[in-house]
Design a protein around this motif. Structure first.
Motif, short mmCIF file in Angstrom:
data_model
loop_
_atom_site.label_atom_id
_atom_site.label_comp_id
_atom_site.label_asym_id
_atom_site.label_seq_id
_atom_site.Cartn_x
_atom_site.Cartn_y
_atom_site.Cartn_z
N THR A 197 -103.99 17.79 43.72
CA THR A 197 -104.58 16.66 43.00
C THR A 197 -104.77 17.07 41.55
O THR A 197 -105.35 18.13 41.27
CB THR A 197 -105.94 16.26 43.61
OG1 THR A 197 -105.75 15.94 45.00
CG2 THR A 197 -106.51 15.04 42.89
N ASP A 198 -104.24 16.24 40.63
CA ASP A 198 -104.35 16.59 39.21
C ASP A 198 -105.63 16.03 38.59
O ASP A 198 -106.46 15.40 39.28
CB ASP A 198 -103.10 16.14 38.43
CG ASP A 198 -102.95 14.62 38.36
OD1 ASP A 198 -103.94 13.90 38.62
OD2 ASP A 198 -101.84 14.15 38.03
N GLU A 199 -105.81 16.26 37.29
CA GLU A 199 -107.04 15.85 36.60
C GLU A 199 -107.21 14.34 36.55
O GLU A 199 -108.33 13.84 36.39
CB GLU A 199 -107.04 16.42 35.18
CG GLU A 199 -107.12 17.95 35.14
CD GLU A 199 -107.04 18.48 33.73
OE1 GLU A 199 -106.79 17.67 32.80
OE2 GLU A 199 -107.20 19.70 33.56
N GLU A 200 -106.10 13.60 36.66
CA GLU A 200 -106.16 12.14 36.63
C GLU A 200 -106.41 11.55 38.02
O GLU A 200 -106.46 10.33 38.18
CB GLU A 200 -104.84 11.57 36.07
CG GLU A 200 -104.46 12.09 34.70
CD GLU A 200 -105.46 11.69 33.65
OE1 GLU A 200 -106.03 10.58 33.76
OE2 GLU A 200 -105.70 12.48 32.71
N GLY A 201 -106.52 12.41 39.05
CA GLY A 201 -106.75 11.94 40.41
C GLY A 201 -105.49 11.63 41.18
O GLY A 201 -105.56 11.14 42.31
N ARG A 202 -104.32 11.90 40.58
CA ARG A 202 -103.06 11.67 41.29
C ARG A 202 -102.87 12.74 42.36
O ARG A 202 -103.17 13.92 42.13
CB ARG A 202 -101.87 11.72 40.34
CG ARG A 202 -101.91 10.73 39.20
CD ARG A 202 -100.60 10.84 38.39
NE ARG A 202 -100.72 10.20 37.10
CZ ARG A 202 -101.07 10.82 35.98
NH1 ARG A 202 -101.34 12.13 36.01
NH2 ARG A 202 -101.14 10.16 34.84
N ILE A 203 -102.34 12.32 43.50
CA ILE A 203 -102.01 13.28 44.56
C ILE A 203 -100.52 13.59 44.46
O ILE A 203 -99.68 12.69 44.41
CB ILE A 203 -102.36 12.73 45.95
CG1 ILE A 203 -103.85 12.41 46.03
CG2 ILE A 203 -101.97 13.74 47.04
CD1 ILE A 203 -104.26 11.72 47.32
N TRP A 204 -100.20 14.87 44.44
CA TRP A 204 -98.82 15.33 44.31
C TRP A 204 -98.37 16.05 45.58
O TRP A 204 -99.16 16.73 46.24
CB TRP A 204 -98.70 16.32 43.16
CG TRP A 204 -98.87 15.75 41.79
CD1 TRP A 204 -100.03 15.37 41.19
CD2 TRP A 204 -97.82 15.51 40.84
NE1 TRP A 204 -99.79 14.90 39.93
CE2 TRP A 204 -98.45 14.98 39.67
CE3 TRP A 204 -96.44 15.69 40.85
CZ2 TRP A 204 -97.72 14.63 38.54
CZ3 TRP A 204 -95.72 15.35 39.71
CH2 TRP A 204 -96.35 14.82 38.57
#
Length: 291
Positions: free
Chosen positions: A163-170
């Protein structure tokens, strides 16, 4: 055959990690075909490496086409693996030259099917009380919205998610087939499917049956949905590249990274598919407004 056996024995522990099971089994089949060819043509179960010359290669190619009724693309796969073995022999100093480097086998173009928007919607809306159909549908849709191949979904684990800083799940996972890293941000449908199966036992994140069972189920699901196409699990990957991403103006470079392609040339064939679909739809439209 000694080189072949050593090579396969070295790779066997890597099945499901760096090598797809289907690839290993395809290569095993090549080895059996080579042995059959030698027994038929030379009345021997093995030959020396320096005896593999153009005549041997041409004879093996003919054997595949005639005795085994292989199509040209299947022949190409077997000869490609033989070339790989011979390159290993050169690298080990057993041979000075690989004769397969000058033997070219042109692949025949293959028509690739993908689901258009309406067909994909039919799969999304498909309801069934049959559990195996439900799980097949869900795994297939996960492929449609991530671009992951069957073996990559089967080996997908919680450790592959970030999970990145923008809340996106990768999903960040190396492809089993090539070892190239796929980097995919999850779309809402993919997130819903993961949530649905969050309580699976063990470390698996999606339920997925054996490839043969999945493809048989998909054949039935396509029929029940009124989709007149040959739908296999790999259709999901083509659908992601075409209908889900390219048709929505995602660039070839971005799609290439998500799909784990080594270059955009591999991805560009999907653009041709989308162009063909658009062209066919516009042709129908043109006929309605013909003057």
């Amino acid at each position: 055959m000694e080189v072949f056996n050593d090579f396969q024995a070295m790779r066997k522990p890597l099945i499901g990690k760096k090598i797809a099971k289907d690839t290993y089994e395809d290569n095993d089949l090549t080895g059996r075909y080579i042995k059959e060819f030698m027994e038929k043509q030379y009345h021997r179960s093995d030959i020396y490496l320096h005896e593999v010359k153009i005549g041997f290669i041409q004879g093996f190619h003919t054997f595949l086409l005639t005795e085994k009724n292989n199509r040209q693309n299947s022949c190409s796969k077997h000869l490609k693996f033989l070339k790989q073995l011979m390159n290993i022999d050169v690298a080990n100093g057993y041979l000075q030259f690989n004769p397969l480097n000058i033997y070219k086998v042109e692949r025949e173009p293959v028509e690739i099917d993908f689901l258009d928007h309406n067909e994909l919607q039919k799969i999304i809306n498909f309801e069934t009380p049959i559990k195996r159909f439900e799980r097949t549908r869900d795994a297939f849709l996960f492929g449609c919205f991530t671009g992951l191949a069957y073996i990559d979904i089967k080996t997908l684990r919680k450790e592959h998610f970030e999970t990145d800083e923008e809340g996106r799940i990768w999903i960040k996972k190396k492809r089993v087939k090539t070892g190239v890293l796929s980097r995919i941000t999850l779309l809402p449908i993919a997130k819903l499917l993961l949530e649905k199966y969050k309580d699976l036992e063990g470390d698996m994140v999606m339920p997925i049956q054996d490839a043969t069972d999945v493809n048989e189920n998909l054949k039935d699901i396509a029929t029940l949905c009124g989709i007149n196409k040959r739908v296999t699990f790999h259709t999901s990957r083509f659908t992601f590249a075409s209908t889900v991403t390219l048709a929505n103006n995602i660039s070839l470079e971005v799609i290439s990274k998500m799909m784990g392609h080594t270059n955009t040339r591999m991805t560009s064939r999907y653009a041709k598919l989308v162009d063909k679909a658009i062209g066919e739809q516009m042709d129908k439209l043109s006929s309605q407004y013909d003057v």
